[in-house]
Motif scaffolding. Structure first.
Motif, short mmCIF file in Angstrom:
data_model
loop_
_atom_site.label_atom_id
_atom_site.label_comp_id
_atom_site.label_asym_id
_atom_site.label_seq_id
_atom_site.Cartn_x
_atom_site.Cartn_y
_atom_site.Cartn_z
N LEU A 124 -6.60 1.55 19.48
CA LEU A 124 -5.56 2.31 18.61
C LEU A 124 -5.26 1.70 17.39
CD1 LEU A 124 -3.62 4.69 18.38
CD2 LEU A 124 -1.90 3.47 19.64
N ASP A 125 -5.45 0.22 17.17
CA ASP A 125 -4.98 -0.32 16.11
C ASP A 125 -5.90 -0.13 15.18
OD1 ASP A 125 -3.56 -2.93 14.57
OD2 ASP A 125 -5.89 -3.44 14.84
N MET A 126 -7.35 -0.19 15.39
CA MET A 126 -8.21 0.22 14.32
C MET A 126 -8.03 1.69 13.82
SD MET A 126 -12.50 -0.11 14.28
CE MET A 126 -13.32 -0.15 12.63
N ALA A 127 -7.53 2.52 14.55
CA ALA A 127 -7.61 3.88 14.31
C ALA A 127 -6.39 4.03 13.37
CB ALA A 127 -7.33 4.98 15.39
N MET A 128 -5.31 3.39 13.58
CA MET A 128 -4.19 3.52 12.82
C MET A 128 -4.26 2.69 11.55
SD MET A 128 -2.30 5.49 14.66
CE MET A 128 -0.88 5.63 13.30
N ARG A 129 -4.92 1.74 11.45
CA ARG A 129 -5.39 1.03 10.21
C ARG A 129 -6.24 1.59 9.29
NH1 ARG A 129 -6.77 -4.69 12.30
NH2 ARG A 129 -7.53 -4.98 10.08
N ALA A 130 -7.19 2.52 9.94
CA ALA A 130 -8.16 3.12 9.07
C ALA A 130 -7.37 4.46 8.60
CB ALA A 130 -9.21 3.78 10.21
N ILE A 131 -6.30 5.05 9.34
CA ILE A 131 -5.62 6.24 8.83
C ILE A 131 -4.68 5.72 7.54
CG2 ILE A 131 -3.75 7.81 9.42
CD1 ILE A 131 -4.89 8.02 12.40
N ASP A 132 -4.25 4.59 7.74
CA ASP A 132 -3.46 4.20 6.69
C ASP A 132 -4.44 3.84 5.34
OD1 ASP A 132 -1.23 3.91 8.06
OD2 ASP A 132 -1.34 1.81 8.56
N LEU A 133 -5.51 3.82 5.60
CA LEU A 133 -6.49 3.77 4.33
C LEU A 133 -6.93 5.24 3.76
CD1 LEU A 133 -8.88 0.96 5.29
CD2 LEU A 133 -7.27 0.84 3.62
N GLY A 134 -6.33 6.07 4.51
CA GLY A 134 -6.80 7.68 4.40
C GLY A 134 -7.73 8.11 5.25
N PHE A 135 -8.35 7.41 6.27
CA PHE A 135 -9.44 8.07 6.85
C PHE A 135 -8.64 9.03 8.03
CE2 PHE A 135 -11.83 5.03 4.86
CZ PHE A 135 -13.12 5.48 4.87
N TYR A 136 -9.71 9.93 8.39
CA TYR A 136 -9.76 10.62 9.61
C TYR A 136 -10.44 9.97 10.78
CZ TYR A 136 -7.98 14.46 6.54
OH TYR A 136 -7.04 15.15 5.78
N ILE A 137 -10.10 10.45 11.96
CA ILE A 137 -10.70 9.91 13.24
C ILE A 137 -11.41 11.06 14.04
CG2 ILE A 137 -10.33 8.79 15.32
CD1 ILE A 137 -9.83 6.96 12.90
N SER A 138 -12.56 10.85 14.45
CA SER A 138 -13.38 11.91 14.90
C SER A 138 -13.58 11.68 16.54
CB SER A 138 -14.56 12.41 14.27
OG SER A 138 -15.04 13.60 14.92
N PRO A 197 -1.89 10.67 14.63
CA PRO A 197 -1.40 12.07 14.01
C PRO A 197 -2.53 13.23 14.25
CG PRO A 197 -0.95 10.21 12.63
CD PRO A 197 -1.84 9.71 13.75
N LEU A 198 -1.83 14.39 14.57
CA LEU A 198 -2.86 15.44 14.79
C LEU A 198 -3.52 15.78 13.53
CD1 LEU A 198 -4.12 17.44 16.97
CD2 LEU A 198 -2.13 18.86 16.44
N ASP A 199 -2.81 15.64 12.46
CA ASP A 199 -3.56 16.04 11.03
C ASP A 199 -4.42 15.08 10.60
OD1 ASP A 199 -1.73 13.78 10.56
OD2 ASP A 199 -0.56 15.04 8.80
N ARG A 200 -4.77 14.00 11.36
CA ARG A 200 -5.93 13.16 10.86
C ARG A 200 -6.99 12.96 12.19
NH1 ARG A 200 -6.52 10.92 5.95
NH2 ARG A 200 -4.40 11.53 4.78
N ALA A 223 -7.30 23.50 17.94
CA ALA A 223 -8.54 24.08 17.14
C ALA A 223 -8.04 24.38 15.54
CB ALA A 223 -9.11 25.38 17.91
N GLU A 224 -6.96 24.86 15.50
CA GLU A 224 -6.50 25.17 14.13
C GLU A 224 -6.36 24.17 13.05
OE1 GLU A 224 -2.95 27.80 11.68
OE2 GLU A 224 -3.00 27.59 14.06
N GLN A 225 -5.65 23.12 13.96
CA GLN A 225 -5.30 21.86 13.01
C GLN A 225 -6.78 21.22 12.71
OE1 GLN A 225 -2.07 20.51 11.77
NE2 GLN A 225 -3.58 19.75 10.77
N THR A 226 -7.59 21.00 13.68
CA THR A 226 -8.81 20.22 13.36
C THR A 226 -9.45 20.92 12.21
OG1 THR A 226 -9.75 21.11 15.45
CG2 THR A 226 -8.52 18.85 15.54
#
Length: 261
Positions: free
Chosen positions: A161-175, A196-199, A243-246
């Motif tokens: 989770l730490d890596m995911a949130m740091r990547a999101i802070d850089l503007g990235f999405y997580i798949s 966050p669902l929007d990422r 589905a709609e959000q992703t």
């Protein structure tokens, strides 16, 4: 409606199908509610194939790049730019760092990743990142070289989770791929619950990583629905909402794909 944000249509095991054609794969995906697919390039050898497949189907897009496990194929920025000059190419990659299988080529992987990021910035395209057992190096390179206007996605995410949130802070999405459905994926399931669902994006990475309950069988884009259903149940939200959000996230990250719809 769903999007398989990362698949390898040129590598599918079509002989396992009753109707062994790509038309059947696309049709079955649509029947499962997977209306769009991103066919991802892994080297210059398959770039023509992924672009040709994207040309065949209105709802399939392409990316071009060199996978970190294939960096022995050294290419120049000019070659990658030329390869990306195609109406259905919506992203650069996949690229990244893989220390699980190929840490011995770490230096060359670094050079390749930086080159891909610079090309993505020059073309204002998002970048598709493969990262495995290379958390700090991946984040450091992305922080230094990423273009905040285009950014990208950490695909088939398997880290914490730490890596995911740091990547999101850089503007990235997580798949998330079918791995999130595996019984031994508790750490990854925490990530899927908490970001966050929007990422968030969903994918199959097919023909690999078939989700439960089909694990052990060939994977196809239609199974994006199984990944999405698992995450929606885990997060306590409706399948339709996820589905709609992703789907909206996909077309926000890949505006060239949106322009083609």
């Amino acid at each position: 409606m769903l999007v398989d944000s990362h698949c390898h249509l040129d590598r599918l095991k079509l002989d396992k199908l009753e109707d062994p054609t790509l038309d059947c794969v696309v049709r079955e995906a649509q029947e499962a509610g997977v209306n769009h697919m991103l066919c991802v390039g892994i080297d210059m050898g398959n770039a023509a194939s992924v672009k040709s497949i994207a040309d065949r189907y209105d709802n399939v897009y392409a990316s071009v790049g060199v996978h970190p496990m294939d960096v022995s194929e050294r290419i120049s920025a000019e070659q990658l730019i030329d390869c990306a000059d195609h109406k259905k190419v919506v992203a650069i990659g996949e690229t990244g760092l893989d220390y699980f299988y190929t840490k011995d080529t770490a230096e060359v992987q670094h050079e390749s990743l930086v080159m891909h990021l610079e090309v993505a910035r020059s073309l204002e395209l998002p970048v598709i990142i493969h990262t495995r057992d290379a958390k700090e190096d991946t984040l450091a390179i992305l922080d230094q070289h990423v273009c905040r206007r285009s950014v990208g996605v950490l695909h088939c995410f398997t880290e914490d989770l730490d890596m995911a949130m740091r990547a999101i802070d850089l503007g990235f999405y997580i798949s998330f791929s079918g791995i999130v459905t595996f019984k031994n994926a508790a750490q990854l399931q925490e990530v899927a619950r908490e970001i966050p669902l929007d990422r968030m994006l969903v994918e199959t990475d097919s023909p690999y990583l078939t989700p439960v309950p089909f694990r052990g069988k060939p994977n196809f884009p239609k199974h994006t629905a199984d990944v999405a259903r698992f995450i929606s149940e885990m997060r306590g939200i409706s399948f339709d909402a996820l589905a709609e959000q992703t789907t909206d996230n996909f077309f926000t990250l890949f505006p060239r794909a949106r322009a083609l719809t």
